[in-house]
Design a protein around this motif. Sequence first.
Motif, PDB file in Angstrom:
ATOM      1  N   UNK A 159      17.766  71.557  59.655  1.00  0.00           N
ATOM      2  CA  UNK A 159      17.774  72.986  59.330  1.00  0.00           C
ATOM      3  C   UNK A 159      17.795  73.227  57.827  1.00  0.00           C
ATOM      4  N   UNK A 160      17.583  72.157  57.067  1.00  0.00           N
ATOM      5  CA  UNK A 160      17.477  72.252  55.615  1.00  0.00           C
ATOM      6  C   UNK A 160      16.092  71.749  55.225  1.00  0.00           C
ATOM      7  N   UNK A 161      15.383  72.511  54.401  1.00  0.00           N
ATOM      8  CA  UNK A 161      14.040  72.140  53.975  1.00  0.00           C
ATOM      9  C   UNK A 161      14.059  71.654  52.534  1.00  0.00           C
ATOM     10  N   UNK A 162      13.138  70.742  52.231  1.00  0.00           N
ATOM     11  CA  UNK A 162      13.091  70.129  50.906  1.00  0.00           C
ATOM     12  C   UNK A 162      11.652  69.809  50.545  1.00  0.00           C
ATOM     13  N   UNK A 163      11.364  69.750  49.249  1.00  0.00           N
ATOM     14  CA  UNK A 163      10.061  69.274  48.796  1.00  0.00           C
ATOM     15  C   UNK A 163      10.125  67.820  48.344  1.00  0.00           C
ATOM     16  N   UNK A 164      11.273  67.188  48.617  1.00  0.00           N
ATOM     17  CA  UNK A 164      11.465  65.795  48.238  1.00  0.00           C
ATOM     18  C   UNK A 164      12.379  65.634  47.039  1.00  0.00           C
ATOM     19  N   UNK A 165      12.460  66.669  46.208  1.00  0.00           N
ATOM     20  CA  UNK A 165      13.313  66.603  45.024  1.00  0.00           C
ATOM     21  C   UNK A 165      14.347  67.727  44.973  1.00  0.00           C
ATOM     22  N   UNK A 166      14.077  68.831  45.689  1.00  0.00           N
ATOM     23  CA  UNK A 166      15.020  69.951  45.683  1.00  0.00           C
ATOM     24  C   UNK A 166      15.018  70.641  47.048  1.00  0.00           C
ATOM     25  N   UNK A 167      16.080  71.371  47.320  1.00  0.00           N
ATOM     26  CA  UNK A 167      16.194  72.122  48.559  1.00  0.00           C
ATOM     27  C   UNK A 167      15.381  73.406  48.438  1.00  0.00           C
ATOM     28  N   UNK A 168      14.498  73.651  49.394  1.00  0.00           N
ATOM     29  CA  UNK A 168      13.623  74.821  49.326  1.00  0.00           C
ATOM     30  C   UNK A 168      13.957  75.882  50.375  1.00  0.00           C
ATOM     31  N   UNK A 169      14.773  75.537  51.367  1.00  0.00           N
ATOM     32  CA  UNK A 169      15.082  76.531  52.389  1.00  0.00           C
ATOM     33  C   UNK A 169      16.193  76.095  53.320  1.00  0.00           C
ATOM     34  N   UNK A 170      16.904  77.086  53.870  1.00  0.00           N
ATOM     35  CA  UNK A 170      17.894  76.880  54.933  1.00  0.00           C
ATOM     36  C   UNK A 170      17.481  77.782  56.087  1.00  0.00           C
ATOM     37  N   UNK A 171      17.443  77.246  57.297  1.00  0.00           N
ATOM     38  CA  UNK A 171      16.946  78.005  58.435  1.00  0.00           C
ATOM     39  C   UNK A 171      17.887  77.873  59.633  1.00  0.00           C
ATOM     40  N   UNK A 172      17.637  78.680  60.666  1.00  0.00           N
ATOM     41  CA  UNK A 172      18.181  78.494  62.020  1.00  0.00           C
ATOM     42  C   UNK A 172      19.692  78.298  62.097  1.00  0.00           C
ATOM     43  N   UNK A 173      20.446  79.277  61.638  1.00  0.00           N
ATOM     44  CA  UNK A 173      21.897  79.191  61.742  1.00  0.00           C
ATOM     45  C   UNK A 173      22.420  79.715  63.069  1.00  0.00           C
ATOM     46  N   UNK A 174      23.580  79.214  63.474  1.00  0.00           N
ATOM     47  CA  UNK A 174      24.394  79.836  64.527  1.00  0.00           C
ATOM     48  C   UNK A 174      25.521  80.574  63.798  1.00  0.00           C
ATOM     49  N   UNK A 175      25.161  81.661  63.135  1.00  0.00           N
ATOM     50  CA  UNK A 175      25.997  82.233  62.081  1.00  0.00           C
ATOM     51  C   UNK A 175      27.250  82.902  62.641  1.00  0.00           C
ATOM     52  N   UNK A 176      28.340  82.734  61.902  1.00  0.00           N
ATOM     53  CA  UNK A 176      29.638  83.243  62.324  1.00  0.00           C
ATOM     54  C   UNK A 176      30.522  83.463  61.117  1.00  0.00           C
ATOM     55  N   UNK A 177      31.687  84.061  61.356  1.00  0.00           N
ATOM     56  CA  UNK A 177      32.737  84.144  60.356  1.00  0.00           C
ATOM     57  C   UNK A 177      33.865  83.216  60.781  1.00  0.00           C
ATOM     58  N   UNK A 178      34.309  82.407  59.840  1.00  0.00           N
ATOM     59  CA  UNK A 178      35.369  81.461  60.128  1.00  0.00           C
ATOM     60  C   UNK A 178      35.576  80.541  58.953  1.00  0.00           C
ATOM     61  N   UNK A 179      36.029  79.337  59.228  1.00  0.00           N
ATOM     62  CA  UNK A 179      36.317  78.363  58.182  1.00  0.00           C
ATOM     63  C   UNK A 179      35.016  77.707  57.729  1.00  0.00           C
ATOM     64  N   UNK A 180      34.644  77.834  56.447  1.00  0.00           N
ATOM     65  CA  UNK A 180      33.384  77.245  55.981  1.00  0.00           C
ATOM     66  C   UNK A 180      33.362  75.726  56.046  1.00  0.00           C
ATOM     67  N   UNK A 181      34.511  75.100  56.224  1.00  0.00           N
ATOM     68  CA  UNK A 181      34.558  73.645  56.367  1.00  0.00           C
ATOM     69  C   UNK A 181      33.778  73.205  57.615  1.00  0.00           C
ATOM     70  N   UNK A 182      33.562  74.122  58.560  1.00  0.00           N
ATOM     71  CA  UNK A 182      32.735  73.811  59.734  1.00  0.00           C
ATOM     72  C   UNK A 182      31.359  73.309  59.299  1.00  0.00           C
ATOM     73  N   UNK A 183      30.771  73.932  58.284  1.00  0.00           N
ATOM     74  CA  UNK A 183      29.444  73.502  57.831  1.00  0.00           C
ATOM     75  C   UNK A 183      29.485  72.098  57.240  1.00  0.00           C
ATOM     76  N   UNK A 184      30.537  71.768  56.519  1.00  0.00           N
ATOM     77  CA  UNK A 184      30.681  70.416  55.983  1.00  0.00           C
ATOM     78  C   UNK A 184      30.819  69.403  57.111  1.00  0.00           C
TER      79      UNK A 184
END
Length: 309
Positions: free
Chosen positions: A213-238
């Motif tokens: 769900x993270x897009x890249x051109x090989x050297x940098x991040x170009x996009x983030x897609x398709x979340x199951x978005x919520x409010x809560x502890x951001x450590x969930x993403x880590x």
Amino acid sequence: MTAYEKPEVAMNDIESLLRSQLGPGAVEITPMDGGNMSNVYSFRIADQGFVVKFSDLDGAYATDQFVSNLLSGHDIPFPRCLASGQFGLLNYIIMERMQGHNLSECSMEEQEQQLPELFRLLTNLANVDIRSTNGYGWIGSDGNGAYGSWRDFVAAAYAEDQTGTFWENWHDLFQTTFLERDIFEEVYNRLMSWLTYNESNRSFVHGDFHQWNVLSDGTRITGIIDGNCMYGDPVVDLAVLDRHMPWMGMIETYENYLAKENIVIPYLRERLIGAYYYKGLDGLRFYAKMGWKDAYDETRAFLLNLKSY
């Protein structure tokens, strides 16, 4: 209970929808891999790329427009939403297509080199201004969370009654698949014990932050897609990122990043355990429903061995 099957959409129906929403000119309409809950197609109009997604799940894409607007202006490369709604019995959404390819397609060296940028994006996501919203858990179409506390959300997420959702009648999985009730209940009890460390934290959470769900051109991040978005502890993403890229030594590398940036996250390790249990428990029933035995067994072993750092 059989594995979930995404809805089929005829090509002439896709063409008709795109013509009605965007006018003529859509070309190169091509099915895309990925998307466990949606059928996804890419297309172009002139020199711009877009995607259209279809789902038969109630409420699919209801919050995507809100989230797209919420994340704009925060140095987060999230796709812009052009249109969404009902198409026959299906829900659809049309969004701009971000440049690049899945981070998973990068070499190990390229993925490792982009970890600092991934960590920066995790920080930016956690710092999105959500003061005008309230609640925890899944973000509704009004921009608010559906529950009064993180504990209430977790309890509801694993309750037996899930009528009208992807998890309707999910307890049938205990009889029809390899999902083990005693293991599920053991992990659930651990989750409810550890989430004490998570429940006081309220930020934006992508909910499915991994290298597909993270897009890249090989050297940098170009996009983030398709979340199951919520409010809560951001450590969930880590926790999600670490479980999908365990070979990276993610947590130690992240702690080194925090130290370098002078960022302090209280009780990081304890919150991670609660996040691992929360996401892992959902993984167990999802893998069972999809029939993915290897992923189930690996997650089961990880959770049962997860007691403390």
